[in-house]
Design a protein around this motif. Structure first.
Motif, PDB file in Angstrom:
ATOM      1  N   HIS A  94      17.266  -9.289  -2.568  1.00 23.48           N
ATOM      2  CA  HIS A  94      18.024  -8.692  -1.457  1.00 23.48           C
ATOM      3  C   HIS A  94      18.042  -9.591  -0.216  1.00 23.48           C
ATOM      4  O   HIS A  94      19.075  -9.755   0.429  1.00 23.48           O
ATOM      5  CB  HIS A  94      17.462  -7.308  -1.093  1.00 23.48           C
ATOM      6  CG  HIS A  94      17.651  -6.291  -2.171  1.00 23.48           C
ATOM      7  ND1 HIS A  94      17.614  -4.941  -1.951  1.00 23.48           N
ATOM      8  CD2 HIS A  94      17.878  -6.443  -3.506  1.00 23.48           C
ATOM      9  CE1 HIS A  94      17.821  -4.292  -3.099  1.00 23.48           C
ATOM     10  NE2 HIS A  94      17.966  -5.191  -4.055  1.00 23.48           N
ATOM     11  N   GLN A 154      13.019  -6.446  -1.361  1.00 20.38           N
ATOM     12  CA  GLN A 154      13.203  -6.132  -2.783  1.00 20.38           C
ATOM     13  C   GLN A 154      13.804  -7.385  -3.417  1.00 20.38           C
ATOM     14  O   GLN A 154      14.662  -8.040  -2.798  1.00 20.38           O
ATOM     15  CB  GLN A 154      14.131  -4.928  -2.943  1.00 20.38           C
ATOM     16  CG  GLN A 154      13.527  -3.602  -2.465  1.00 20.38           C
ATOM     17  CD  GLN A 154      12.307  -3.198  -3.277  1.00 20.38           C
ATOM     18  OE1 GLN A 154      12.358  -3.093  -4.487  1.00 20.38           O
ATOM     19  NE2 GLN A 154      11.177  -2.999  -2.602  1.00 20.38           N
ATOM     20  N   MET A 175      20.366  -9.492   3.067  1.00 19.93           N
ATOM     21  CA  MET A 175      19.913  -8.210   3.614  1.00 19.93           C
ATOM     22  C   MET A 175      18.829  -8.464   4.655  1.00 19.93           C
ATOM     23  O   MET A 175      17.632  -8.374   4.387  1.00 19.93           O
ATOM     24  CB  MET A 175      19.406  -7.286   2.499  1.00 19.93           C
ATOM     25  CG  MET A 175      19.216  -5.863   2.999  1.00 19.93           C
ATOM     26  SD  MET A 175      19.103  -4.684   1.662  1.00 19.93           S
ATOM     27  CE  MET A 175      19.044  -3.163   2.621  1.00 19.93           C
ATOM     28  N   CYS A 217      15.013  -6.903   3.937  1.00 21.32           N
ATOM     29  CA  CYS A 217      14.627  -6.138   2.761  1.00 21.32           C
ATOM     30  C   CYS A 217      14.091  -7.147   1.757  1.00 21.32           C
ATOM     31  O   CYS A 217      14.780  -8.110   1.424  1.00 21.32           O
ATOM     32  CB  CYS A 217      15.822  -5.388   2.168  1.00 21.32           C
ATOM     33  SG  CYS A 217      15.402  -4.518   0.640  1.00 21.32           S
ATOM     34  N   ARG A 229      16.147   0.988  -4.480  1.00 19.23           N
ATOM     35  CA  ARG A 229      15.201   1.028  -3.361  1.00 19.23           C
ATOM     36  C   ARG A 229      15.504  -0.091  -2.356  1.00 19.23           C
ATOM     37  O   ARG A 229      15.844  -1.213  -2.733  1.00 19.23           O
ATOM     38  CB  ARG A 229      13.798   0.872  -3.921  1.00 19.23           C
ATOM     39  CG  ARG A 229      12.742   0.692  -2.875  1.00 19.23           C
ATOM     40  CD  ARG A 229      11.411   0.532  -3.531  1.00 19.23           C
ATOM     41  NE  ARG A 229      10.836   1.847  -3.747  1.00 19.23           N
ATOM     42  CZ  ARG A 229       9.509   2.076  -3.735  1.00 19.23           C
ATOM     43  NH1 ARG A 229       8.672   1.084  -3.555  1.00 19.23           N
ATOM     44  NH2 ARG A 229       9.048   3.286  -3.914  1.00 19.23           N
ATOM     45  N   HIS A 230      15.375   0.250  -1.078  1.00 18.46           N
ATOM     46  CA  HIS A 230      15.480  -0.744  -0.010  1.00 18.46           C
ATOM     47  C   HIS A 230      14.313  -0.569   0.939  1.00 18.46           C
ATOM     48  O   HIS A 230      13.603   0.430   0.876  1.00 18.46           O
ATOM     49  CB  HIS A 230      16.795  -0.584   0.758  1.00 18.46           C
ATOM     50  CG  HIS A 230      18.012  -0.879  -0.074  1.00 18.46           C
ATOM     51  ND1 HIS A 230      18.322  -2.140  -0.518  1.00 18.46           N
ATOM     52  CD2 HIS A 230      18.978  -0.056  -0.558  1.00 18.46           C
ATOM     53  CE1 HIS A 230      19.446  -2.091  -1.228  1.00 18.46           C
ATOM     54  NE2 HIS A 230      19.863  -0.829  -1.279  1.00 18.46           N
ATOM     55  N   LEU A 274      23.767  -4.457   0.295  1.00 21.23           N
ATOM     56  CA  LEU A 274      22.686  -5.337   0.740  1.00 21.23           C
ATOM     57  C   LEU A 274      22.853  -5.747   2.197  1.00 21.23           C
ATOM     58  O   LEU A 274      22.764  -6.932   2.562  1.00 21.23           O
ATOM     59  CB  LEU A 274      22.548  -6.551  -0.193  1.00 21.23           C
ATOM     60  CG  LEU A 274      22.343  -6.185  -1.665  1.00 21.23           C
ATOM     61  CD1 LEU A 274      22.141  -7.413  -2.526  1.00 21.23           C
ATOM     62  CD2 LEU A 274      21.157  -5.226  -1.852  1.00 21.23           C
TER      63      LEU A 274
HETATM   64 CU   LIG Z   1      17.392  -3.929  -0.202  1.00 19.98          CU
END
Ligand SMILES: [Cu+2]
Length: 155
Positions: free
Chosen positions: A143, A140, A148, A138, A82-83, A56
């Motif tokens: 994250h 997501q 992240m 990110c 997924r990022h 992350l």
């Molecule tokens: Cu991510």
């Protein structure tokens, strides 16, 4: 046979619509004024490679740009989930991350966002039209909160 009617769903749909509208208003403002606009890949003056991993983190997480410059971010997802890279102010990213947590399925294409599947690569091209400090993250679910994110300084 039990059925969910549109009336029962209406409050949820309305909440999502309002949230998206509020975010959209921010997004429009941002693309034109706050930190730049989607870049023309043919005009990219350089490429910055960024690795996104399951620890992350973005590598690198600190980027410098010159005002007016168009950068091609060459994103590589070296993880198994997924990022993505989403550009924005820290306030906007924080708000958007909260929305993503509330509505995990809510992914929408935006010019300041590039999602990359595990093991894949992808480009995000952006022109930085103003000096200042901007963030990326990110979004997501979870994250952003785990750290992240990164920062772009435009001089
Ligand atoms: Cu991510």
């Amino acid at each position: 046979m039990p059925m969910v009617t549109i009336q029962e769903r209406a409050p949820v749909l309305l909440a999502i619509a309002l949230a998206l509208a509020a975010y959209g208003a921010h997004a429009d403002e941002r693309h034109d004024a706050a930190y730049g606009r989607p870049g023309d890949p043919a005009k990219a003056s350089r490429t910055v490679a960024i690795d996104m991993s399951d620890s992350l983190r973005f590598t690198p997480a600190l980027i410098e740009a010159r005002k007016g410059e168009t950068i091609r971010f060459a994103l590589k997802n070296s993880g198994k989930v997924r990022h993505e890279m989403v550009l924005g102010s820290s306030k906007e990213l924080k708000e958007h991350a909260a929305l993503m947590r509330k509505f995990p399925g809510m992914e929408h294409a935006e010019p300041n966002r590039r999602s990359v599947d595990p093991g894949k690569t992808g480009d995000l091209v952006w022109q930085f039209t103003r000096a200042g400090t901007f963030d990326f993250a990110c979004l997501q679910p979870g994250h952003f909160e785990a750290g992240m994110r990164g920062r772009i300084t435009v001089r």
